[in-house]
Design a protein around this motif. Structure first.
Motif, PDB file in Angstrom:
ATOM      1  N   ALA A 326      35.700  26.591  37.500  1.00  0.00           N
ATOM      2  CA  ALA A 326      35.654  25.250  36.925  1.00  0.00           C
ATOM      3  C   ALA A 326      36.423  25.162  35.604  1.00  0.00           C
ATOM      4  O   ALA A 326      36.988  24.107  35.287  1.00  0.00           O
ATOM      5  N   GLU A 327      36.462  26.247  34.847  1.00  0.00           N
ATOM      6  CA  GLU A 327      36.989  26.190  33.481  1.00  0.00           C
ATOM      7  C   GLU A 327      38.437  26.650  33.326  1.00  0.00           C
ATOM      8  O   GLU A 327      39.061  26.404  32.289  1.00  0.00           O
ATOM      9  N   THR A 328      38.998  27.341  34.312  1.00  0.00           N
ATOM     10  CA  THR A 328      40.382  27.809  34.198  1.00  0.00           C
ATOM     11  C   THR A 328      41.339  26.668  34.503  1.00  0.00           C
ATOM     12  O   THR A 328      41.252  26.040  35.551  1.00  0.00           O
ATOM     13  N   LYS A 329      42.244  26.419  33.579  1.00  0.00           N
ATOM     14  CA  LYS A 329      43.228  25.353  33.750  1.00  0.00           C
ATOM     15  C   LYS A 329      44.482  25.925  34.402  1.00  0.00           C
ATOM     16  O   LYS A 329      45.065  26.885  33.908  1.00  0.00           O
ATOM     17  N   ILE A 330      44.875  25.324  35.497  1.00  0.00           N
ATOM     18  CA  ILE A 330      46.021  25.789  36.258  1.00  0.00           C
ATOM     19  C   ILE A 330      47.083  24.691  36.285  1.00  0.00           C
ATOM     20  O   ILE A 330      46.801  23.552  36.683  1.00  0.00           O
ATOM     21  N   GLU A 331      48.285  25.037  35.844  1.00  0.00           N
ATOM     22  CA  GLU A 331      49.429  24.138  35.961  1.00  0.00           C
ATOM     23  C   GLU A 331      50.185  24.555  37.213  1.00  0.00           C
ATOM     24  O   GLU A 331      50.902  25.560  37.227  1.00  0.00           O
ATOM     25  N   ALA A 332      50.011  23.794  38.281  1.00  0.00           N
ATOM     26  CA  ALA A 332      50.620  24.158  39.560  1.00  0.00           C
ATOM     27  C   ALA A 332      52.092  23.755  39.582  1.00  0.00           C
ATOM     28  O   ALA A 332      52.449  22.646  39.169  1.00  0.00           O
ATOM     29  N   MET A 333      52.942  24.653  40.060  1.00  0.00           N
ATOM     30  CA  MET A 333      54.342  24.328  40.268  1.00  0.00           C
ATOM     31  C   MET A 333      54.472  23.302  41.385  1.00  0.00           C
ATOM     32  O   MET A 333      53.716  23.331  42.358  1.00  0.00           O
ATOM     33  N   ASP A 334      55.432  22.410  41.231  1.00  0.00           N
ATOM     34  CA  ASP A 334      55.734  21.439  42.267  1.00  0.00           C
ATOM     35  C   ASP A 334      56.660  22.107  43.274  1.00  0.00           C
ATOM     36  O   ASP A 334      57.834  22.367  42.980  1.00  0.00           O
ATOM     37  N   ILE A 335      56.143  22.422  44.447  1.00  0.00           N
ATOM     38  CA  ILE A 335      56.880  23.222  45.421  1.00  0.00           C
ATOM     39  C   ILE A 335      56.943  22.495  46.752  1.00  0.00           C
ATOM     40  O   ILE A 335      55.936  21.940  47.220  1.00  0.00           O
ATOM     41  N   ASP A 336      58.115  22.502  47.352  1.00  0.00           N
ATOM     42  CA  ASP A 336      58.271  22.037  48.724  1.00  0.00           C
ATOM     43  C   ASP A 336      58.051  23.255  49.623  1.00  0.00           C
ATOM     44  O   ASP A 336      58.945  24.083  49.807  1.00  0.00           O
ATOM     45  N   TRP A 337      56.854  23.378  50.183  1.00  0.00           N
ATOM     46  CA  TRP A 337      56.509  24.572  50.950  1.00  0.00           C
ATOM     47  C   TRP A 337      57.325  24.686  52.235  1.00  0.00           C
ATOM     48  O   TRP A 337      57.480  25.784  52.774  1.00  0.00           O
TER      49      TRP A 337
END
Length: 364
Positions: A326-337
């Protein structure tokens, strides 16, 4: 009667006979039970064979838990890297030996779908999955989300001194301080390497800058470990101070096995994988496969995987998850899978043939 002792399979032993005899499952309704297996009234075969990269701790635990609730079913499993699983299922297409493939990035399941290797199966918990966490035809569903991170040895490095982003790994001060899991056998590493290429490729449609990045990383890499355990042990012993790996595994090793590990989420963003599960097309034990599939993705099992094995559920109906999720902040890459699915093999082959260990060849 005595139940056959469960075993995990060697690569040679797996191709031995997979008997198909049955026992009755209980009940009539299709609702999810506490253990997760649907009460469909259909016969469960005496065996279910699992291919998985999840490691013996998870596989042994869920073998025992499933067999406790399905006493006439023997769970057998083979622990392989996710790319190795895909390659093996491909090679066995005409005579499948696995029933369930549990664990790999969604891009690999999409590759398998395109090769007609997976069966369609819409599980009872389908409504608890967001669109990005299942295949449109239900050939696979997501089980967990896996952010990739920079892992470091806390005995060798203070957090403030460890790299904060991907490009910092290229600093010459980290020469021979990085140990990496051999990428071609690992879905995690293939995704990280592909993400490094994709950062520029998405605009340029040219992998050249990404290849140059991997070349510089290779110059700082001391070793490509044949399996995760070797990588863990070498980093833990200080033979290398750094690696790149899946966040849940780093937390698990730190909390449950007292490895001197911690992680940094790269500041510029990181690929966040959807890990999945699928039933192999023409599986020899289809009803047992469906039951196991449902069992390991039940609410109860998701809580177990989150609390004991540090997996972040894809199901959106799992309550009271651990604080670290709940507490870990994740900046997800914008990826075209889809690009990863189409290009990853090409990119990894180029790395293997033209980049890997070139610093050693130069020295020689």
């Amino acid at each position: 009667m005595l139940r056959k002792k469960a075993t995990y399979l060697s690569a040679l032993g797996l191709s031995l006979s997979l008997a198909l005899t049955g026992c009755m499952a209980g009940g009539d309704d299709d609702k999810e039970t506490a253990g997760g297996a649907p009460k469909s009234g259909k016969k469960l075969e005496e065996k279910v064979v699992i291919y998985s990269p999840h490691g013996k701790d998870i596989l042994q635990q869920f073998e025992q838990k499933f067999e406790a609730e399905n006493k006439n079913v023997d769970v057998e499993w083979l622990d392989l890297g996710s790319q190795e699983v895909l390659d093996r299922i491909r090679s066995e297409k005409s005579n499948p030996q696995a029933d369930v493939w549990w664990g790999a990035p969604s891009v690999m399941f999409n590759q398998a779908k395109g090769e007609d290797l997976l069966a369609e199966f819409k599980p009872s918990y389908a409504d608890a999955l967001d669109e990005e966490h299942h295949d449109s035809d239900w050939t696979w569903t997501g089980t967990s989300k896996t952010p990739e991170v920079i892992m470091y040895n806390t005995k060798e490095l203070k957090k403030e001194d460890a790299p904060k982003d991907w490009d910092e790994l290229l600093d010459p001060k980290w020469k021979d301080e990085i140990i990496i899991r051999y990428p071609l056998a690992s879905g995690t590493m293939r995704t990280i390497f592909s993400a490094m290429i994709y950062r520029d490729y998405k605009d340029s449609q040219d992998p050249a800058k990404g290849y140059e990045w991997l070349k510089q990383l290779d110059a700082n890499t001391k070793e490509y470990a044949a399996n995760p355990e070797i990588m863990y042990n070498k980093v833990a012993k200080g033979e290398g101070k750094l690696s790149v790996w899946a966040m849940p595994d780093v937390v698990m090793l730190k909390e449950t096995k007292n490895y001197p590990f911690d992680f940094i989420v790269p500041e510029s963003g990181t690929p966040v994988l959807t890990e999945g599960i699928a039933i192999v097309k023409n599986a020899k034990h289809p009803e047992a496969a469906k039951a196991f599939y449902e069992f390991v993705n039940s609410q109860e099992s998701n809580k177990t995987l989150a609390e004991e094995h540090y997996r972040i559920p894809t199901r959106n109906d799992i309550k009271d998850l651990p604080a670290w999720i709940a507490e870990t902040k994740i900046e997800a890459m914008d990826i075209d899978w889809k690009v990863f699915e189409e290009k990853s093999n090409e990119w990894m082959e180029h790395w293997d043939n033209n980049i890997k260990n070139k610093k050693k060849e130069t020295k020689e």
